[in-house]
Write an enzyme that holds these catalytic residues in place. Structure first.
Site, mmCIF file in Angstrom:
data_model
loop_
_atom_site.group_PDB
_atom_site.id
_atom_site.type_symbol
_atom_site.label_atom_id
_atom_site.label_comp_id
_atom_site.label_asym_id
_atom_site.label_seq_id
_atom_site.Cartn_x
_atom_site.Cartn_y
_atom_site.Cartn_z
ATOM 1 N N GLU A 112 -3.544 -0.283 10.824
ATOM 2 C CA GLU A 112 -2.888 0.641 9.910
ATOM 3 C C GLU A 112 -3.938 1.433 9.138
ATOM 4 O OE1 GLU A 112 -0.188 -1.672 7.556
ATOM 5 O OE2 GLU A 112 1.202 -1.976 9.210
ATOM 6 N N HIS A 237 4.361 5.644 -0.842
ATOM 7 C CA HIS A 237 4.232 5.540 0.614
ATOM 8 C C HIS A 237 4.382 6.933 1.202
ATOM 9 C CE1 HIS A 237 4.709 4.336 4.762
ATOM 10 N NE2 HIS A 237 4.384 3.107 4.430
ATOM 11 N N ARG A 283 -3.525 5.466 1.876
ATOM 12 C CA ARG A 283 -2.216 5.995 1.510
ATOM 13 C C ARG A 283 -2.259 7.041 0.393
ATOM 14 N NH1 ARG A 283 1.572 0.521 1.712
ATOM 15 N NH2 ARG A 283 1.661 0.401 3.988
ATOM 16 N N HIS A 344 6.432 3.304 -3.825
ATOM 17 C CA HIS A 344 6.434 2.188 -2.878
ATOM 18 C C HIS A 344 5.901 0.880 -3.464
ATOM 19 C CE1 HIS A 344 6.195 0.075 0.901
ATOM 20 N NE2 HIS A 344 4.884 0.008 0.879
ATOM 21 N N ARG A 379 -3.780 0.257 -2.982
ATOM 22 C CA ARG A 379 -3.668 -0.910 -2.098
ATOM 23 C C ARG A 379 -3.894 -0.532 -0.640
ATOM 24 N NH1 ARG A 379 0.428 -3.064 1.069
ATOM 25 N NH2 ARG A 379 2.035 -1.668 0.235
#
Length: 531
Positions: A112, A237, A283, A344, A379
């Site tokens: 990811e 997100h 992100r 998110h 994160r």
């Protein structure tokens, strides 16, 4: 009604259930959850859980990826601890019955955004649902765990609030909890109280969080006197489905990990101009890029394209996402998915040490409700489930020792007293304030901020806070009122922390201070209620 236990756990996601299953071998556990026990942010996690499993990966690589994503303020000792304890955490989950997807004789690891290697264990594209299933099943079968569904915690009970002979050492003694269906407030007394109540996405107008994510744990801990930190870092997100019936359905980052490309409406791929990792950038960068592209073009969304991958590969790798989109009239194997950012994950929260211990005695916190130092300013994908499970193990080991002393300190706890409160005939106060908070948080304290926007937000939330407090003490309590009170408190904490940070870093971007300032900035923003 009074309910006594050795351990009170508030929340039923991976954090709360992992802790409860271990603590239950040493005493009685009361587990409180707002709705059905399976309704948690964990249940909606699609991508997976990050851990160094492959021989081609390393702890140092995972640590470095986490530190880079965190934009310079991760606590390196915490990062190393969580990463190195990851493999044992995975073994615990497997022992409880979690079935991760395999590929031949090995686990099928995916990649990811922000990760330099394939290290994401997953269960197809419903990893959270599989983890939740296994842990709930194990908890229901444990004789020492009592699950209280449809119960919402109101406030923590502390010795400082009920002590008649000051000075009195402040200690958490349990919580007052509303039985939503029974419409009665119960007094839960415990030696150890563990907060695992999740995040606060519902503070924003657009979120991919479940409805339970109203920041209850952060608000309760703050009101009780615990320190809160880094609330300015709300992760948006990048890719939630933009569809009127989609209800902010999350399109997992793993879709980009398997080759999906973000495009403008005219087909132009745009991430290359924002980051060298393009669509696999962290992100915060992807969310800001999408927000900027939407503002430049005036479009309501951008598009996620995985149509160049074989259709059967996409369907097999993402069966839940594929089927959900298909039911909404979108075939991701042959057409682009319209996506937008949405609130998110909260990277700040209740400040804890490496054992999940807060600075309020006998109160512990784990999972998204906490600030541990792991995530820094942003994160890294799939580190959240890892953090929750690692801290559940550490909190368990610490509390089973701490409880031995606490059992000797018996304190008489008064039952809940509603006083002269009456039933409300103006619920419009709740709905209007709820809507206003979420709108000004989205508009003023969202992906891009400014000093002026933050000041406007603070003025509004302070006014709403005064209205809520007056209303709160005069009417009989309901779950809607509890959640409104909590999102107002959390909104105020987010704005206050954002105002402290006079720079742009990670998830906090302000047009008045657009550069990162490693010399003068605060490493962490701490805030505590004055009594």
């Amino acid at each position: 009604m009074r309910i006594e236990s050795d351990f009170l756990v508030i929340g039923s996601g991976i954090a709360g259930l992992s802790y409860a299953l271990q603590a239950a071998d040493h005493g009685r556990v009361a587990l409180v959850t707002k709705y059905d026990v399976s309704e948690s942010a964990t249940n909606y996690a699609q991508g997976g859980i990050a851990s160094v499993i492959s021989s081609e990966d390393s702890f140092d690589a995972h640590i470095n990826d986490t530190m880079v994503a965190g934009a310079g303020i991760c606590h390196e000792d915490v990062v190393r601890m969580v990463v190195e304890e990851g493999p044992q955490t995975i073994r615990n989950l497997i022992d409880w019955g979690v079935k991760f997807t395999t590929k031949g004789s090995s686990y099928d690891l995916t990649r990811e955004g922000g990760h330099s290697a394939r290290r994401i264990l997953h269960a197809e594209d419903i990893t959270g649902r599989e983890i939740q299933r296994a842990l709930v099943e194990a908890a229901r079968n444990h004789k020492n765990i009592t699950i209280h569904e449809h119960h919402i915690a109101i406030d923590l009970i502390t010795s400082a609030k009920i002590c008649n002979v000051p000075p009195c050492e402040n200690r958490c003694l349990g919580a007052y909890v509303l039985d939503i269906k029974g419409k009665v407030v119960k007094t839960f007394s415990s030696q150890i109280t563990l907060m695992a109540s999740g995040g606060a996405g519902k503070v924003y107008l657009y979120t991919c969080n479940p409805d339970i994510a109203s920041g209850d744990g952060v608000a309760m801990a703050y009101r009780a006197g615990a320190t809160i930190a880094n609330m300015e870092f709300m992760q948006f997100h990048p890719t939630t489905l933009f569809h009127p019936q989609g209800k902010s359905f999350l399109i997992s980052e793993a879709v980009r990990g398997e080759g999906a490309i973000l495009r403008r409406r005219d087909g132009t791929a745009f991430m290359e101009k924002y980051h060298k990792l393009k669509d696999l950038a962290p992100r915060d960068i992807v969310a800001r890029a999408i927000d900027n592209e939407m503002k430049i073009s005036g479009d309501d969304c951008v598009f996620l394209d995985i149509t160049h991958e074989p259709a059967d590969v996409v369907r097999n790798r993402f069966p839940n996402i594929y089927q959900t989109c298909l039911e909404l009239g979108l075939d991701m194997t042959s057409e682009w998915l319209p996506v937008v950012p949405a609130a998110h994950y909260l990277c700040g929260g209740v400040a804890v040490n490496t054992n999940g211990e807060t600075d309020l005695k006998a109160l512990y916190a784990i999972g998204e409700v906490t600030f541990t130092g792991l995530h820094g300013a942003n994160r890294l994908a799939s580190n959240s489930l890892l953090e929750a499970a690692v801290y559940a193990n550490r909190a368990y080991r610490h509390t089973v020792e701490a409880i031995k002393q606490l059992r000797q300190e018996a304190v008489e706890i008064p039952l809940w007293n509603s006083g002269t409160a009456t039933n409300s005939d103006e619920m419009v106060v709740v709905s209007n304030n709820w809507d206003e908070i979420r709108r000004f948080m989205w508009n003023y304290v969202g992906i891009v901020r400014s000093d002026k926007r933050l000041a406007r937000a603070m003025r509004r939330v302070e006014l709403i806070q005064s209205e809520i407090e007056e209303y709160y003490w005069n009417v009989i309590i309901t779950s809607d009122l509890i959640e409104l009170r909590n999102i107002a408190t959390v909104a105020q904490l987010i704005v206050a922390c954002a105002q402290m940070r006079k720079e742009s870093r990670g998830l906090h971007y302000t047009i008045d201070h657009p550069e990162r300032d490693d010399v003068n900035c605060r490493h962490d923003t701490f805030i505590r209620k004055e009594f």
